[in-house]
Design a protein around this motif. Structure first.
Motif, PDB file in Angstrom:
ATOM      1  N   ASP A 200      56.243  55.934  24.287  1.00 52.91           N
ATOM      2  CA  ASP A 200      56.144  57.053  25.460  1.00 52.91           C
ATOM      3  C   ASP A 200      57.292  57.114  26.478  1.00 52.91           C
ATOM      4  O   ASP A 200      57.941  58.087  26.644  1.00 52.91           O
ATOM      5  CB  ASP A 200      54.676  57.074  26.289  1.00 52.91           C
ATOM      6  CG  ASP A 200      53.596  57.045  25.433  1.00 52.91           C
ATOM      7  OD1 ASP A 200      53.553  57.860  24.421  1.00 52.91           O
ATOM      8  OD2 ASP A 200      52.584  56.966  26.094  1.00 52.91           O
ATOM      9  N   LEU A 201      57.660  56.101  26.960  1.00 52.29           N
ATOM     10  CA  LEU A 201      58.900  56.032  27.678  1.00 52.29           C
ATOM     11  C   LEU A 201      60.017  56.235  26.935  1.00 52.29           C
ATOM     12  O   LEU A 201      61.090  56.988  27.348  1.00 52.29           O
ATOM     13  CB  LEU A 201      59.163  54.369  28.268  1.00 52.29           C
ATOM     14  CG  LEU A 201      57.920  54.189  29.481  1.00 52.29           C
ATOM     15  CD1 LEU A 201      58.325  52.472  29.654  1.00 52.29           C
ATOM     16  CD2 LEU A 201      58.629  54.907  30.597  1.00 52.29           C
ATOM     17  N   ARG A 202      60.237  55.851  25.522  1.00 49.12           N
ATOM     18  CA  ARG A 202      61.274  56.080  24.733  1.00 49.12           C
ATOM     19  C   ARG A 202      61.443  57.708  24.435  1.00 49.12           C
ATOM     20  O   ARG A 202      62.516  58.325  24.793  1.00 49.12           O
ATOM     21  CB  ARG A 202      61.384  55.454  23.466  1.00 49.12           C
ATOM     22  CG  ARG A 202      61.377  53.976  23.529  1.00 49.12           C
ATOM     23  CD  ARG A 202      61.256  53.343  22.205  1.00 49.12           C
ATOM     24  NE  ARG A 202      62.276  53.880  21.198  1.00 49.12           N
ATOM     25  CZ  ARG A 202      63.439  53.372  20.835  1.00 49.12           C
ATOM     26  NH1 ARG A 202      64.097  52.207  21.589  1.00 49.12           N
ATOM     27  NH2 ARG A 202      64.296  54.007  19.934  1.00 49.12           N
ATOM     28  N   GLU A 203      60.332  58.293  24.170  1.00 49.99           N
ATOM     29  CA  GLU A 203      60.219  59.705  24.113  1.00 49.99           C
ATOM     30  C   GLU A 203      60.749  60.232  25.291  1.00 49.99           C
ATOM     31  O   GLU A 203      61.450  61.417  25.263  1.00 49.99           O
ATOM     32  CB  GLU A 203      58.784  60.060  23.652  1.00 49.99           C
ATOM     33  CG  GLU A 203      58.596  61.393  22.941  1.00 49.99           C
ATOM     34  CD  GLU A 203      57.285  61.907  22.532  1.00 49.99           C
ATOM     35  OE1 GLU A 203      56.218  61.377  23.007  1.00 49.99           O
ATOM     36  OE2 GLU A 203      57.272  62.170  21.297  1.00 49.99           O
ATOM     37  N   ALA A 204      60.152  60.015  26.549  1.00 47.50           N
ATOM     38  CA  ALA A 204      60.647  60.597  27.732  1.00 47.50           C
ATOM     39  C   ALA A 204      62.188  60.645  27.949  1.00 47.50           C
ATOM     40  O   ALA A 204      62.749  61.170  28.613  1.00 47.50           O
ATOM     41  CB  ALA A 204      59.935  60.002  29.023  1.00 47.50           C
ATOM     42  N   ALA A 205      62.599  59.689  27.295  1.00 47.15           N
ATOM     43  CA  ALA A 205      63.989  59.150  27.646  1.00 47.15           C
ATOM     44  C   ALA A 205      64.839  59.821  26.416  1.00 47.15           C
ATOM     45  O   ALA A 205      66.169  59.576  26.341  1.00 47.15           O
ATOM     46  CB  ALA A 205      64.502  57.801  27.737  1.00 47.15           C
ATOM     47  N   GLY A 206      64.323  60.792  25.481  1.00 46.81           N
ATOM     48  CA  GLY A 206      64.932  61.527  24.507  1.00 46.81           C
ATOM     49  C   GLY A 206      65.334  60.557  23.313  1.00 46.81           C
ATOM     50  O   GLY A 206      66.119  60.680  22.533  1.00 46.81           O
ATOM     51  N   LYS A 207      64.590  59.353  23.145  1.00 50.99           N
ATOM     52  CA  LYS A 207      64.677  58.478  22.276  1.00 50.99           C
ATOM     53  C   LYS A 207      63.616  58.596  21.052  1.00 50.99           C
ATOM     54  O   LYS A 207      62.499  59.014  21.344  1.00 50.99           O
ATOM     55  CB  LYS A 207      64.964  56.910  22.627  1.00 50.99           C
ATOM     56  CG  LYS A 207      66.128  56.675  23.421  1.00 50.99           C
ATOM     57  CD  LYS A 207      66.179  55.208  24.125  1.00 50.99           C
ATOM     58  CE  LYS A 207      67.021  55.052  25.068  1.00 50.99           C
ATOM     59  NZ  LYS A 207      66.929  53.955  25.604  1.00 50.99           N
ATOM     60  N   GLU A 208      63.849  58.102  19.804  1.00 54.27           N
ATOM     61  CA  GLU A 208      62.862  57.870  18.862  1.00 54.27           C
ATOM     62  C   GLU A 208      61.795  57.193  19.124  1.00 54.27           C
ATOM     63  O   GLU A 208      61.857  55.932  19.789  1.00 54.27           O
ATOM     64  CB  GLU A 208      63.449  57.527  17.672  1.00 54.27           C
ATOM     65  CG  GLU A 208      63.298  58.541  16.497  1.00 54.27           C
ATOM     66  CD  GLU A 208      64.000  57.887  15.109  1.00 54.27           C
ATOM     67  OE1 GLU A 208      63.245  57.592  14.170  1.00 54.27           O
ATOM     68  OE2 GLU A 208      65.166  57.462  15.210  1.00 54.27           O
ATOM     69  N   ARG A 209      60.640  57.353  18.713  1.00 55.26           N
ATOM     70  CA  ARG A 209      59.321  56.468  18.586  1.00 55.26           C
ATOM     71  C   ARG A 209      59.467  55.790  17.625  1.00 55.26           C
ATOM     72  O   ARG A 209      59.439  56.095  16.348  1.00 55.26           O
ATOM     73  CB  ARG A 209      58.018  57.380  18.738  1.00 55.26           C
ATOM     74  CG  ARG A 209      57.897  58.323  19.796  1.00 55.26           C
ATOM     75  CD  ARG A 209      56.398  58.881  19.695  1.00 55.26           C
ATOM     76  NE  ARG A 209      55.454  58.135  19.836  1.00 55.26           N
ATOM     77  CZ  ARG A 209      54.766  57.972  21.172  1.00 55.26           C
ATOM     78  NH1 ARG A 209      55.171  58.787  22.181  1.00 55.26           N
ATOM     79  NH2 ARG A 209      53.847  57.111  21.580  1.00 55.26           N
ATOM     80  N   VAL A 210      59.615  54.309  17.814  1.00 59.48           N
ATOM     81  CA  VAL A 210      59.956  53.372  16.617  1.00 59.48           C
ATOM     82  C   VAL A 210      58.931  52.153  16.636  1.00 59.48           C
ATOM     83  O   VAL A 210      59.203  51.335  15.888  1.00 59.48           O
ATOM     84  CB  VAL A 210      61.446  52.658  16.617  1.00 59.48           C
ATOM     85  CG1 VAL A 210      62.264  54.084  16.132  1.00 59.48           C
ATOM     86  CG2 VAL A 210      62.083  52.512  18.008  1.00 59.48           C
ATOM     87  N   TYR A 211      58.026  52.134  17.611  1.00 56.94           N
ATOM     88  CA  TYR A 211      57.093  50.738  17.790  1.00 56.94           C
ATOM     89  C   TYR A 211      55.880  51.082  17.295  1.00 56.94           C
ATOM     90  O   TYR A 211      55.162  50.047  16.978  1.00 56.94           O
ATOM     91  CB  TYR A 211      57.000  50.499  19.111  1.00 56.94           C
ATOM     92  CG  TYR A 211      58.436  49.799  19.462  1.00 56.94           C
ATOM     93  CD1 TYR A 211      58.509  48.383  19.022  1.00 56.94           C
ATOM     94  CD2 TYR A 211      59.369  50.470  19.995  1.00 56.94           C
ATOM     95  CE1 TYR A 211      59.798  47.336  19.398  1.00 56.94           C
ATOM     96  CE2 TYR A 211      60.760  49.592  20.386  1.00 56.94           C
ATOM     97  CZ  TYR A 211      60.795  48.490  19.897  1.00 56.94           C
ATOM     98  OH  TYR A 211      62.006  47.876  20.133  1.00 56.94           O
ATOM     99  N   GLU A 212      55.490  52.227  16.517  1.00 58.46           N
ATOM    100  CA  GLU A 212      53.985  52.492  16.117  1.00 58.46           C
ATOM    101  C   GLU A 212      54.128  51.596  14.755  1.00 58.46           C
ATOM    102  O   GLU A 212      54.950  51.652  13.939  1.00 58.46           O
ATOM    103  CB  GLU A 212      54.110  53.871  15.673  1.00 58.46           C
ATOM    104  CG  GLU A 212      52.796  54.189  14.901  1.00 58.46           C
ATOM    105  CD  GLU A 212      51.472  55.057  15.764  1.00 58.46           C
ATOM    106  OE1 GLU A 212      52.314  56.002  16.408  1.00 58.46           O
ATOM    107  OE2 GLU A 212      50.501  54.604  15.761  1.00 58.46           O
ATOM    108  N   GLY A 213      53.074  50.971  14.662  1.00 64.50           N
ATOM    109  CA  GLY A 213      52.796  50.089  13.452  1.00 64.50           C
ATOM    110  C   GLY A 213      53.529  48.642  13.333  1.00 64.50           C
ATOM    111  O   GLY A 213      53.425  48.081  12.546  1.00 64.50           O
ATOM    112  N   LYS A 214      54.121  48.514  14.477  1.00 66.61           N
ATOM    113  CA  LYS A 214      55.088  47.201  14.400  1.00 66.61           C
ATOM    114  C   LYS A 214      54.095  46.118  14.949  1.00 66.61           C
ATOM    115  O   LYS A 214      53.006  46.422  15.366  1.00 66.61           O
ATOM    116  CB  LYS A 214      56.150  47.376  15.278  1.00 66.61           C
ATOM    117  CG  LYS A 214      57.330  48.418  14.996  1.00 66.61           C
ATOM    118  CD  LYS A 214      57.906  47.814  13.663  1.00 66.61           C
ATOM    119  CE  LYS A 214      58.783  48.866  12.921  1.00 66.61           C
ATOM    120  NZ  LYS A 214      59.355  48.345  11.535  1.00 66.61           N
TER     121      LYS A 214
END
Ligand code: TYR
Length: 254
Positions: A200-214
């Motif tokens: 969520d924080l990454r998305e708010a900062a315009g970054k990709e969501r990459v932690y789902e499923g890790k």
């Protein structure tokens, strides 16, 4: 005439504080295992210290760590775990870090409690990271600290940012005959809600969501406990009272 064969005058030597010496031992162990050593802010916001670590405002776990509040929702971090969040927002997996630094709790002090103390936080995230990896890592740290025969012990515990969570102890096998189990810290598998909050924080900062499923594990421990045993310091308050009789014993020891 000058006698150049006379021995020189000894120069006064400084020395590393016992906590820094323990930190250096610990970080050397983790660097050998390929970890990156990071540091972060002691002034935190509520979101990184609690919310993103799956501790909502109404959660009773907030009472476990009494907080020094500053102005406008900021606080002195009560643990180094917010560094998990900060590092993941800034970096993509896979990652292996240890974060070291001061933490603060609003509590009465006694021989084993200080309002300011230190923590070492570890975080490993990747694919198929398991509890076995966590146990192996803590065991390797114990061997690095106390030699090849060191033992570790885990027991179930609760931290909102882990599932499952555990506390761990290492067996301090000491020739002076003071061997004992040393309760060293908490650990566990990173809770999926933490990964979600990071994304969520990454998305708010315009970054990709990459932690789902890790998957990942984390741990936190207190170097004061290691230093008190190693250097036979009976009261945690001696570390920070700036009494030269205490700190002077570490002169010239680097
Ligand atoms: N932050 C916890 C504390 O200060 C310690 C901890 C750290 C526990 C990481 C678990 C964990 O995964 O008490």
């Amino acid at each position: 005439a000058i006698d150049v064969t006379l021995p020189g005058l000894p120069l006064p030597a400084g020395g590393l504080h016992p906590i820094n010496r323990v930190y250096d031992d610990l970080t050397a162990i983790y660097e050998r295992m390929g970890y990156t050593v990071v540091e972060g802010p002691e002034i935190e916001d509520e979101h990184h210290n609690f919310e993103a670590l799956n501790v909502p405002w109404f959660h009773p776990a907030r009472d476990l760590q009494d907080t020094f509040w500053l102005e406008d929702g900021r606080l002195l971090r009560t643990h180094t775990s917010p560094m998990q969040v900060r590092y993941m927002v800034d970096h993509e997996p896979a990652l292996k870090i240890v974060a070291r630094g001061k933490v603060y709790r609003y509590e009465a002090t006694d021989a084993t409690h200080e309002a300011m103390f230190h923590q070492l936080e570890g975080l490993v995230v990747g694919d198929h990271i398991s509890m076995a990896d966590l146990k192996g890592t803590i065991a390797e740290m114990a061997r690095g600290l106390y030699g090849a025969t060191a033992k570790v012990r885990f027991q179930p515990s609760y931290y909102p940012f882990t599932e499952p969570g555990a506390d761990f102890a290492v067996y301090w096998d000491n020739p002076r005959g003071e061997s004992k189990w040393l309760e060293l810290g908490g650990c566990g598998m990173v809770h999926p809600n933490v990964f979600r909050a990071v994304d969520d924080l990454r998305e708010a900062a315009g970054k990709e969501r990459v932690y789902e499923g890790k998957t990942g594990f984390a741990f936190g421990l207190g170097p004061e406990r290691i230093a008190m045993l190693k250097y036979r310091i009976p009261d945690i308050r001696y570390f920070y009272a700036n009494d030269p009789r205490v700190i002077g014993q570490f002169r010239g020891e680097l």
